[in-house]
Design a protein around this motif. Structure first.
Motif, PDB file in Angstrom:
ATOM      1  N   GLY A   1     -35.254   6.378 -28.691  1.00  0.00           N
ATOM      2  CA  GLY A   1     -35.990   6.564 -30.396  1.00  0.00           C
ATOM      3  C   GLY A   1     -38.131   5.724 -30.783  1.00  0.00           C
ATOM      4  N   VAL A   2     -38.488   6.392 -31.316  1.00  0.00           N
ATOM      5  CA  VAL A   2     -39.569   5.643 -31.620  1.00  0.00           C
ATOM      6  C   VAL A   2     -39.532   5.835 -33.138  1.00  0.00           C
ATOM      7  N   ASP A   3     -40.304   4.896 -33.456  1.00  0.00           N
ATOM      8  CA  ASP A   3     -40.355   4.758 -35.443  1.00  0.00           C
ATOM      9  C   ASP A   3     -41.593   3.690 -35.304  1.00  0.00           C
TER      10      ASP A   3
ATOM     11  N   ALA B   1     -32.027  -1.148 -34.947  1.00  0.00           N
ATOM     12  CA  ALA B   1     -31.456   0.241 -34.400  1.00  0.00           C
ATOM     13  C   ALA B   1     -31.171  -0.681 -33.331  1.00  0.00           C
ATOM     14  N   LYS B   2     -31.962  -1.495 -32.310  1.00  0.00           N
ATOM     15  CA  LYS B   2     -30.861  -1.879 -31.211  1.00  0.00           C
ATOM     16  C   LYS B   2     -29.930  -3.318 -31.750  1.00  0.00           C
ATOM     17  N   LEU B   3     -29.999  -3.158 -32.619  1.00  0.00           N
ATOM     18  CA  LEU B   3     -28.936  -4.427 -33.119  1.00  0.00           C
ATOM     19  C   LEU B   3     -27.776  -3.613 -33.607  1.00  0.00           C
ATOM     20  N   ARG B   4     -28.153  -2.386 -33.800  1.00  0.00           N
ATOM     21  CA  ARG B   4     -26.351  -1.540 -34.177  1.00  0.00           C
ATOM     22  C   ARG B   4     -26.351  -1.099 -32.450  1.00  0.00           C
ATOM     23  N   LEU B   5     -26.993  -0.966 -31.591  1.00  0.00           N
ATOM     24  CA  LEU B   5     -26.737   0.004 -30.716  1.00  0.00           C
ATOM     25  C   LEU B   5     -25.925  -1.318 -29.977  1.00  0.00           C
ATOM     26  N   PHE B   6     -26.266  -2.720 -29.823  1.00  0.00           N
ATOM     27  CA  PHE B   6     -25.248  -3.300 -29.225  1.00  0.00           C
ATOM     28  C   PHE B   6     -24.130  -4.334 -29.579  1.00  0.00           C
TER      29      PHE B   6
ATOM     30  N   ASN C   1     -36.596   2.223 -24.462  1.00  0.00           N
ATOM     31  CA  ASN C   1     -35.255   3.079 -25.040  1.00  0.00           C
ATOM     32  C   ASN C   1     -35.845   3.603 -25.664  1.00  0.00           C
ATOM     33  N   ILE C   2     -35.782   2.733 -26.486  1.00  0.00           N
ATOM     34  CA  ILE C   2     -36.055   1.882 -28.397  1.00  0.00           C
ATOM     35  C   ILE C   2     -37.549   1.640 -28.374  1.00  0.00           C
ATOM     36  N   MET C   3     -38.671   1.523 -29.313  1.00  0.00           N
ATOM     37  CA  MET C   3     -39.478   1.816 -29.022  1.00  0.00           C
ATOM     38  C   MET C   3     -40.778   1.940 -30.647  1.00  0.00           C
TER      39      MET C   3
ATOM     40  N   GLU D   1     -39.564  -3.117 -37.667  1.00  0.00           N
ATOM     41  CA  GLU D   1     -38.180  -3.967 -37.700  1.00  0.00           C
ATOM     42  C   GLU D   1     -37.772  -2.945 -37.485  1.00  0.00           C
ATOM     43  N   ALA D   2     -37.666  -1.070 -37.877  1.00  0.00           N
ATOM     44  CA  ALA D   2     -36.824  -0.452 -37.969  1.00  0.00           C
ATOM     45  C   ALA D   2     -35.668   0.053 -36.182  1.00  0.00           C
ATOM     46  N   THR D   3     -36.907  -0.808 -35.222  1.00  0.00           N
ATOM     47  CA  THR D   3     -36.913  -0.632 -34.152  1.00  0.00           C
ATOM     48  C   THR D   3     -35.586  -1.578 -33.723  1.00  0.00           C
ATOM     49  N   GLU D   4     -36.295  -2.352 -34.280  1.00  0.00           N
ATOM     50  CA  GLU D   4     -35.394  -4.003 -33.306  1.00  0.00           C
ATOM     51  C   GLU D   4     -33.804  -3.624 -34.187  1.00  0.00           C
TER      52      GLU D   4
END
Length: 114
Positions: free
Chosen positions: A52-54, A63-68, A90-92, A58-61
């Motif tokens: 994903g790209v946003d 998203a990463k946190l939610r995946l973890f 993967n998320i940038m 802050e939104a990418t961070e």
């Protein structure tokens, strides 16, 4: 991610019934090396299927946190936890609508034409 978890689980379940020696050996290796099959499936999906790209960093961070957090929630015991994967590629953060502003044919051929 939830849909992919169903697909992965169904495929791994199907391997058990196919009686294919190669696939069964690979599944046994996965079970031996990973204490939790659900954790393994989730980690595989996060590292190999979700991108994903946003425009907002802050939104990418988040998203990463939610995946973890989703990954850690798959473990029932501390022993099932494995190192968290690196998903920085993967998320940038970025603008996926702009793309390349200008491409010179000579630049492109010089880097990739050989």
């Amino acid at each position: 991610m939830q849909t992919l978890k169903y697909v992965y689980s169904a495929l791994l379940g199907k391997i058990e019934h196919l009686r294919d020696n190669t696939l069964t050996a690979e599944l046994e290796k996965i079970k031996k090396n990973h204490p939790s099959l659900d954790y393994f499936i989730t980690k595989e999906i996060i590292t190999h299927n979700l991108y994903g790209v946003d425009i907002m960093a802050e939104a990418t961070e988040i998203a990463k946190l939610r995946l973890f957090l989703a990954l850690v929630a798959c473990a029932e015991k501390v022993e099932e936890l494995e190192p968290l994967p690196n998903i920085d590629f993967n998320i940038m953060a970025g603008n996926s609508l702009i793309g390349l502003m200008e491409v010179q044919d000579t630049d492109y051929n010089g880097r990739h034409g050989q």
